[in-house]
Design a protein around this motif. Structure first.
Motif, PDB file in Angstrom:
ATOM      1  N   GLU A 115       0.807  -1.212   0.000  1.00 20.23           N
ATOM      2  CA  GLU A 115       0.000   0.000   0.000  1.00 20.23           C
ATOM      3  C   GLU A 115       0.849   1.276   0.000  1.00 20.23           C
ATOM      4  OE1 GLU A 115      -2.152  -3.404   1.813  1.00 20.23           O
ATOM      5  OE2 GLU A 115      -0.238  -2.435   2.255  1.00 20.23           O
ATOM      6  N   ARG A 116       1.965   1.280   0.809  1.00 19.29           N
ATOM      7  CA  ARG A 116       2.737   2.511   0.972  1.00 19.29           C
ATOM      8  C   ARG A 116       4.249   2.310   0.805  1.00 19.29           C
ATOM      9  NH1 ARG A 116      -0.532   6.192   4.150  1.00 19.29           N
ATOM     10  NH2 ARG A 116       1.329   7.312   4.814  1.00 19.29           N
ATOM     11  N   ARG A 117       4.674   1.058   0.671  1.00 23.56           N
ATOM     12  CA  ARG A 117       6.094   0.714   0.620  1.00 23.56           C
ATOM     13  C   ARG A 117       6.814   1.086   1.918  1.00 23.56           C
ATOM     14  NH1 ARG A 117       7.817   2.447  -5.599  1.00 23.56           N
ATOM     15  NH2 ARG A 117       6.258   1.136  -6.640  1.00 23.56           N
ATOM     16  N   THR A 118       6.067   1.071   3.023  1.00 23.84           N
ATOM     17  CA  THR A 118       6.628   1.394   4.331  1.00 23.84           C
ATOM     18  C   THR A 118       6.005   0.479   5.378  1.00 23.84           C
ATOM     19  OG1 THR A 118       4.900   3.023   4.880  1.00 23.84           O
ATOM     20  CG2 THR A 118       6.858   3.841   3.692  1.00 23.84           C
ATOM     21  N   PHE A 119       6.516   0.605   6.618  1.00 22.77           N
ATOM     22  CA  PHE A 119       5.814   0.003   7.751  1.00 22.77           C
ATOM     23  C   PHE A 119       5.738   1.006   8.885  1.00 22.77           C
ATOM     24  CE2 PHE A 119      10.183  -0.975   8.985  1.00 22.77           C
ATOM     25  CZ  PHE A 119      10.179  -0.954  10.367  1.00 22.77           C
TER      26      PHE A 119
ATOM     27  N   ASP B 287      -3.971  11.281   5.627  1.00 26.40           N
ATOM     28  CA  ASP B 287      -3.427  11.584   4.314  1.00 26.40           C
ATOM     29  C   ASP B 287      -4.365  10.997   3.267  1.00 26.40           C
ATOM     30  OD1 ASP B 287      -2.811   8.852   4.095  1.00 26.40           O
ATOM     31  OD2 ASP B 287      -0.706   9.134   4.651  1.00 26.40           O
ATOM     32  N   ASP B 288      -3.921  10.867   2.048  1.00 26.48           N
ATOM     33  CA  ASP B 288      -4.804  10.409   0.978  1.00 26.48           C
ATOM     34  C   ASP B 288      -5.228   8.951   1.124  1.00 26.48           C
ATOM     35  OD1 ASP B 288      -4.660  12.905  -0.187  1.00 26.48           O
ATOM     36  OD2 ASP B 288      -3.087  12.345  -1.618  1.00 26.48           O
TER      37      ASP B 288
ATOM     38  N   GLU C 101      -8.151   2.568   6.813  1.00 23.49           N
ATOM     39  CA  GLU C 101      -7.738   2.672   5.417  1.00 23.49           C
ATOM     40  C   GLU C 101      -8.905   3.213   4.600  1.00 23.49           C
ATOM     41  OE1 GLU C 101      -5.646  -0.415   2.289  1.00 23.49           O
ATOM     42  OE2 GLU C 101      -7.374  -1.107   3.441  1.00 23.49           O
ATOM     43  N   LYS C 102      -8.645   4.204   3.767  1.00 18.73           N
ATOM     44  CA  LYS C 102      -9.716   4.776   2.973  1.00 18.73           C
ATOM     45  C   LYS C 102     -10.114   3.835   1.844  1.00 18.73           C
ATOM     46  CE  LYS C 102      -8.513   9.529   4.118  1.00 18.73           C
ATOM     47  NZ  LYS C 102      -8.161  10.883   3.627  1.00 18.73           N
TER      48      LYS C 102
END
Length: 308
Positions: free
Chosen positions: A29-33, A128-129, A151-152
């Motif tokens: 989803e974001r390439r992060t944790f 955020d978006d 989560e949107k």
């Protein structure tokens, strides 16, 4: 999106379990944790996992007891040495900024990235978006908070066969339709997203609680959650002890999940009196008698957040 447990013990580490920390992995989803709590030794646990500190985006602290924050200064310092250059934001209760600034300044830790502390007392604290995060105060010996990560909703998948009937090939037009924009077909007609998009994908909800006794804010934070993480320090035969120390039993966690209409419950933050997974089984049985879809958190176990 999945949740990986890095520490599941309450108060102090044991030979079997480290103190509290968990990672919400959002690489697709974001390439992060994101990290929730950071007890002593958390960076060692991360070294034993597939996680990379360079991919850490946000840290969310539930409360300022040592078993939830003593790993923070070391982990933040090590992030610089492990390729972490992107900004890092740490969210938590008042006092967190002073703790971090004091420990990092006195130790003369050099940070090669921008870091920010956002202190809060609950409410809508991030958006955020893609996601928003709400927090409410729980009932503990010091101020302790739970986090509701929402989560949107996402646009549905493009119907490639229908797109082909309009003579469209993969390219920028696909992206515009996914973003909800209509496109001009060049013949005086427009193609609207609703014409070629499937049903929207409902956003998932993850609720992660700090240490707490049963209280009404748990139910509000966990309402309709796809995954609820709730402390279960004791079995219910020690409910008086749990109450006196501002903690919960496995049974109380299950009752909260049921009242909140949560879809899945994960128990964590276990007393050291329960030495291993075998000794934790009675807590699982106790919870399942009330809320069947219950799991025990295990060190390094990953639990997917399902769209229920």
């Amino acid at each position: 999106m999945e949740l990986e447990f890095l520490g599941t013990n309450a108060g102090t580490p044991s030979l079997q379990r480290n103190v509290t920390s968990m990672a919400l992995r959002m690489f697709e989803e974001r390439r992060t944790f994101w990290l929730f709590d950071c007890g002593e030794g958390t960076q060692h646990q991360i070294l034993r996992s597939s996680l990379k500190l360079s991919k850490l985006e946000h840290i969310w602290i539930t409360h300022l007891h040592g078993d939830h924050i003593f790993g923070l200064p070391g982990l933040m310092s090590s992030r610089s040495n492990q390729g972490g250059t992107t900004p890092l934001t740490v969210f938590g209760p008042p006092g967190l900024k002073s703790f971090l600034e004091t420990s990092l300044n006195i130790s003369q830790s050099r940070m090669e990235y921008e870091w920010t502390v956002v202190e809060h007392e609950g409410g809508m604290i991030y958006e955020d978006d893609e996601v928003k995060v709400e927090s409410l105060k729980l009932e503990h010996r010091i101020d302790s908070y739970g986090y509701r990560v929402v989560e949107k909703d996402k646009a549905g998948s493009l119907d490639l066969k229908r797109l082909a009937t309009y003579g469209l090939k993969p390219g920028p037009a696909y992206g515009r339709l996914k973003r909800g924009e209509s496109i001009d077909l060049g013949n005086g007609k427009q193609l609207h997203p609703a014409d070629v998009l499937g049903a929207p994908k409902r956003g998932r909800i993850v609720t992660i609680l700090g240490d707490t006794r049963p209280c009404s804010n748990i139910i509000e934070l966990a309402q309709n959650a796809d995954l609820l993480v709730h402390e279960a320090t004791f079995m219910h035969d020690l409910q008086i002890t749990a109450h006196n120390y501002y903690h919960s039993t496995a049974l109380q966690a299950a009752e909260a999940a049921q009242l909140a209409n949560a879809k899945e419950l994960v128990l964590t933050h276990f007393s050291s009196r329960y030495k291993d997974m075998e000794q934790l089984q009675p807590l699982l049985v106790e919870a399942k008698n009330v809320f069947q879809n219950t799991l025990l958190a295990e060190e390094f176990s990953s639990i997917p957040v399902k769209r229920n």
